[in-house]
Write a protein that holds these residues in place. Sequence first.
Motif, PDB file in Angstrom:
ATOM      1  N   GLU A   1       2.285  -5.124  -3.112  1.00  0.00           N
ATOM      2  CA  GLU A   1       2.730  -4.014  -3.969  1.00  0.00           C
ATOM      3  C   GLU A   1       2.231  -4.204  -5.404  1.00  0.00           C
ATOM      4  N   ASN A   2       2.269  -5.440  -5.899  1.00  0.00           N
ATOM      5  CA  ASN A   2       1.855  -5.713  -7.277  1.00  0.00           C
ATOM      6  C   ASN A   2       0.362  -5.512  -7.510  1.00  0.00           C
TER       7      ASN A   2
ATOM      8  N   LYS B   1      -1.609  -3.367  -5.583  1.00  0.00           N
ATOM      9  CA  LYS B   1      -2.026  -2.224  -4.760  1.00  0.00           C
ATOM     10  C   LYS B   1      -3.153  -1.408  -5.387  1.00  0.00           C
ATOM     11  N   ASP B   2      -3.343  -1.508  -6.693  1.00  0.00           N
ATOM     12  CA  ASP B   2      -4.439  -0.781  -7.332  1.00  0.00           C
ATOM     13  C   ASP B   2      -5.705  -1.625  -7.436  1.00  0.00           C
ATOM     14  N   CYS B   3      -5.784  -2.684  -6.639  1.00  0.00           N
ATOM     15  CA  CYS B   3      -6.947  -3.587  -6.628  1.00  0.00           C
ATOM     16  C   CYS B   3      -7.560  -3.610  -5.227  1.00  0.00           C
ATOM     17  N   PRO B   4      -8.408  -2.640  -4.902  1.00  0.00           N
ATOM     18  CA  PRO B   4      -8.955  -2.586  -3.550  1.00  0.00           C
ATOM     19  C   PRO B   4      -9.882  -3.750  -3.198  1.00  0.00           C
TER      20      PRO B   4
ATOM     21  N   TRP C   1      -4.490  -9.979 -10.163  1.00  0.00           N
ATOM     22  CA  TRP C   1      -4.753  -8.666 -10.737  1.00  0.00           C
ATOM     23  C   TRP C   1      -5.838  -8.763 -11.801  1.00  0.00           C
TER      24      TRP C   1
ATOM     25  N   LYS D   1      -9.515  -6.923 -11.566  1.00  0.00           N
ATOM     26  CA  LYS D   1      -9.843  -5.881 -12.544  1.00  0.00           C
ATOM     27  C   LYS D   1     -10.949  -6.296 -13.504  1.00  0.00           C
TER      28      LYS D   1
ATOM     29  N   PRO E   1      -2.203  -5.333 -17.055  1.00  0.00           N
ATOM     30  CA  PRO E   1      -1.603  -5.102 -15.742  1.00  0.00           C
ATOM     31  C   PRO E   1      -0.278  -4.363 -15.865  1.00  0.00           C
ATOM     32  N   PRO E   2       0.194  -3.866 -14.750  1.00  0.00           N
ATOM     33  CA  PRO E   2       1.534  -3.277 -14.777  1.00  0.00           C
ATOM     34  C   PRO E   2       2.537  -4.320 -15.278  1.00  0.00           C
TER      35      PRO E   2
ATOM     36  N   LYS F   1     -10.011  -2.733 -16.780  1.00  0.00           N
ATOM     37  CA  LYS F   1      -8.640  -2.542 -17.243  1.00  0.00           C
ATOM     38  C   LYS F   1      -8.051  -3.931 -17.412  1.00  0.00           C
TER      39      LYS F   1
END
Length: 187
Positions: A91-92, A94-97, A48, A52, A7-8, A4
């Motif tokens: 928080e920024n 958080k979708d990156c384990p 991020w 990703k 990023p957000p 992906k």
Amino acid sequence: MKKKTTPPNTIPGQLSELDKQAIVELASQVPKNGCIVEIGSLYGLSSWHWAKSADPTVTVHCIDPWEHAAWMDKVKAEFDAPDLSPEVFAENVKDCPNITQHKGYSPKDFLDWSEPVDLFFDDAVHTNPIFLENLQHWGKLVKSGGIVSGHDFDPNHYDIMTEVSRLAKRWKTELHVLGAVWWIKKP
């Protein structure tokens, strides 16, 4: 591996599209179960992209003191960003384990680091002596064939241009630049 690359929109940062492209390309060169160390993670935009774009088995170690400095006021105003903190960073991304967050100043708080590094990215202090200290400290931990890289290779950052050029010459390797991202391979 599904990558992906968007990023957000909520992550503030100063990366151009070319900078992002360089990060995506470099991250894809890190081997499975590899180690990326990024210093100067700030709000997490580059973090991020590293997380990703690398294989999901790669750990991205993000190092920052997450403390306010005067130069950050410009970034904060430009992006209407919240106050900088470890919690905002977390928080920024958080979708990156595969990100591991480390609070501290490089290199002084990480002198006992022993894990070999496949890719080092410096976007922290852009002036000597700290910039050179970071290059020396992390450069010795980068594996042979690994990548030493960073941001802001431009005439406004004399110490970066000078020290990176010296390192490439000393290592007898080619210096690459895309956007403001620079990198060299360690022999």
